[in-house]
Every structure is written in C-alpha cells, then in structure tokens.
Design a protein around this motif. Structure first.
Motif, PDB file in Angstrom:
ATOM      1  N   VAL A   1       6.465   4.325  -3.202  1.00  0.00           N
ATOM      2  CA  VAL A   1       5.440   3.703  -2.356  1.00  0.00           C
ATOM      3  C   VAL A   1       5.517   4.188  -0.912  1.00  0.00           C
TER       4      VAL A   1
ATOM      5  N   TYR B   1     -11.259   1.445  -5.338  1.00  0.00           N
ATOM      6  CA  TYR B   1     -10.317   2.086  -6.258  1.00  0.00           C
ATOM      7  C   TYR B   1      -9.669   1.041  -7.166  1.00  0.00           C
ATOM      8  N   ALA B   2      -9.236  -0.077  -6.574  1.00  0.00           N
ATOM      9  CA  ALA B   2      -8.530  -1.100  -7.348  1.00  0.00           C
ATOM     10  C   ALA B   2      -9.427  -1.697  -8.428  1.00  0.00           C
TER      11      ALA B   2
ATOM     12  N   ILE C   1      -5.225  -6.969  -2.691  1.00  0.00           N
ATOM     13  CA  ILE C   1      -5.286  -5.645  -2.096  1.00  0.00           C
ATOM     14  C   ILE C   1      -5.560  -5.807  -0.597  1.00  0.00           C
TER      15      ILE C   1
ATOM     16  N   TRP D   1      -3.187   7.981  -3.171  1.00  0.00           N
ATOM     17  CA  TRP D   1      -4.075   7.416  -4.178  1.00  0.00           C
ATOM     18  C   TRP D   1      -3.494   7.486  -5.578  1.00  0.00           C
TER      19      TRP D   1
ATOM     20  N   VAL E   1      -1.149   4.643  -5.825  1.00  0.00           N
ATOM     21  CA  VAL E   1      -1.830   3.338  -5.887  1.00  0.00           C
ATOM     22  C   VAL E   1      -2.074   2.961  -7.344  1.00  0.00           C
TER      23      VAL E   1
ATOM     24  N   THR F   1       0.849  -1.191   0.000  1.00  0.00           N
ATOM     25  CA  THR F   1       0.000   0.000   0.000  1.00  0.00           C
ATOM     26  C   THR F   1       0.885   1.241   0.000  1.00  0.00           C
TER      27      THR F   1
ATOM     28  N   LEU G   1      -9.772   1.306  -0.850  1.00  0.00           N
ATOM     29  CA  LEU G   1      -8.764   0.644  -1.677  1.00  0.00           C
ATOM     30  C   LEU G   1      -9.383  -0.423  -2.570  1.00  0.00           C
TER      31      LEU G   1
ATOM     32  N   GLY H   1       0.289  -5.558   2.201  1.00  0.00           N
ATOM     33  CA  GLY H   1      -0.325  -4.243   2.100  1.00  0.00           C
ATOM     34  C   GLY H   1      -0.505  -3.555   3.438  1.00  0.00           C
TER      35      GLY H   1
ATOM     36  N   VAL I   1      -2.787   7.029   2.698  1.00  0.00           N
ATOM     37  CA  VAL I   1      -2.797   6.328   1.410  1.00  0.00           C
ATOM     38  C   VAL I   1      -2.586   7.345   0.293  1.00  0.00           C
TER      39      VAL I   1
END
Length: 291
Positions: free
Chosen positions: A268, A64-65, A43, A22, A25, A12, A61, A48, A20
């Motif tokens: 990251v 979003y993924a 995820i 984004w 990501v 993550t 998450l 993560g 986070v």
C-alpha cells in the motif's frame, strides 16, 4: 440498505512517487473483501488520507471502487468536509458515480454549533437521494455531534446511521433515542464488543485490514449468544486494537496499519506529508503486535 456489521475504512495505496497505485487499489479491495471478511468499504475516509487527496483523485477512486467491487460489497464514499457547499458538491458527484452511501465527517476546524451541525447535515442529506452516515470523531474535528443532535438527525429520511467515536454514555443515549432503524457503528476498534452490548450495530474499522476475520468471528459469536467466546476473542485482539493507535509516539492513523499491511505483503506504499512513515522503533512495535 444493508452495509453489514464490519466495514473497513480503507487506506489509499500509493506508488513510489506517492501517486494513487490503481493496480494495488484493486488488489487491496479484493484482500479486504475476500480474505478479511469486510462487508463494506469506506473510500477516501480519514484512514484513506482524504485531506491529501485531490477532488479528482477522490472521484476517480469512487468510480474505480464501484466498478471493481461489482456488487460484492457496498461502497461508501467519504465526502464530508468543513465546507457545506463543497460537501454537497462532492456528495452529488459521488452519487452520480454509483456509490451506495456517503460518510460525512463533522465539519472540522471551524467548530460549528449544534444547530450549525444539524443544518450542515440536513443540507447535505437533502442534496442527494442515497443513504448518509454521520461521522463523529471529536479528537480529530474539535467538535462533538452530541446525542440530541444525532437523534434529531436520525429522523431525516436518508440519514441512516452514525460512525461515532464518543463514549459509551453518549452512544447509549443515541441507541435508545434514535429513530427506528437508525444504526450506530463504533468508530473505535477496541469498542466493537462494548458497543454491540449496548445495542450498537457494528464497527467502521481500521484493524479489519489485518484482523478482519477474527473481528467478524467475534461479532458473530456475540450475535449468536456466545458472549463468553466473544469476550475471549476481544481480549485476544485488544492489544492489536490499542497498538495500532498507541504505538510509540502515538503515530497518527493510518501510519501503523499501512506499515502492518506492507509487512505482510499487501503493498500500500507510504504516506503523503505531513504524515510520516513509521520509524524503525515504531515498526518493531507494530510487528510485535502480530507475533
């Protein structure tokens, strides 16, 4: 449902405030799919940093993924915990968000019996309609889902696979005794080729963040009958497999892989406490793995 042979347990990305990130990501997902040849992404797994993510962050998450992947790979949501009721709740929410499958770690810390493990997984699986993947990692959870229990669970309709970090003996029992179509994924990068050799299906990987193409090549060579070439690739990659988990002081995952990603320009960020960033000594060791 086909998840492929190479699945990345995705880190993550965090920003400078350990929130986070984004934008990163999405960039990391693109990198893992397009440049590192991963077939599916987990995820909010252990890699993560799931223990330090809030439920709200996990759900965002997952959503979003699913949207960002846009069908390019399967999205597997880490929704397991030591609380059956909460695992059911999070699994139902993840299903609503459109994830393709769930990864369910064995209940940690409370160390249930084998019957307790069976009933836990049965309850979670029956609460959703999407595929469920068991996750057996005794070194982290303090409990082993033994071969008989895994085989028993393999006969439940939507329990379709296991990510298992047990030894080859236990994995051999599962491969030979599980329901038809049930797939065994290694949870240890250095065991990818040996697990394929006993009839396993693939790997849920940490190292595929940085050597995914090479790992996919190794897997394909083996499947095509080029066993000698697969073994040569395995030997070449083995120092990376081991080094990401056995660098000085045995830093816990995902410390090493986050350092390696940052070093190659895949931003990251750092780690949430109680995990700590790699020290200078550890960083030099990690960098040496890729020289």
């Amino acid at each position: 449902m086909e998840f492929g042979r190479l699945i990345a347990a995705m880190v993550t990305p965090f920003d400078a405030n350990l929130q986070v990130d984004w934008d990163q990501v999405g960039k990391l997902m693109d990198y893992l799919i397009d440049e590192q040849a991963n077939d599916s992404l987990v995820i909010c797994g252990t890699t993560g940093e799931s223990p330090t993510l809030t439920e709200e962050e996990k759900l965002k998450l997952f959503a979003y993924a699913v949207k960002h992947a846009n069908g390019r790979c399967k999205i597997i949501a880490g929704t397991g915990s030591y609380d059956t009721a909460h695992s059911i709740h999070l699994s139902k929410e993840a299903e609503k968000l459109g994830v393709d499958a769930l990864l369910l770690v064995a209940p940690y810390y409370n160390r249930p019996s084998q019957e307790g493990l069976y009933q836990h997984y049965k309850a979670v699986a029956e609460s959703v309609s999407i595929p469920c993947i068991l996750y057996n990692v005794p070194s982290r959870t303090g409990v082993n889902i033994n071969a008989d229990t895994t085989i028993r669970l393999s006969h439940l309709p939507n329990i379709v696979a296991t990510k298992d970090c047990a030894d080859l003996g236990q994995l051999t029992q599962i491969v030979n005794g599980a329901a038809e179509g049930f797939r065994v994924y290694s949870g240890e990068d250095n065991m990818t080729l040996p697990v394929l050799a006993i009839g396993g299906y693939g790997i849920v990987s940490v190292a595929s963040h940085v050597i995914g193409k090479d790992m996919k090549n190794m897997i394909n060579c083996y499947l095509q009958g080029n066993v000698r070439e697969a073994a040569q690739i395995h030997a070449k990659l083995h120092p990376v497999f081991k080094g990401l988990f056995e660098c000085p002081h045995r830093v816990p995952n995902p410390t090493a892989v986050k350092y390696a990603l940052n070093a190659r320009g895949v931003r990251v960020g750092g780690l949430r406490m109680p995990l700590m960033n790699a020290t200078e000594e550890e960083g030099r060791f990690i960098a040496s793995l890729f020289e």
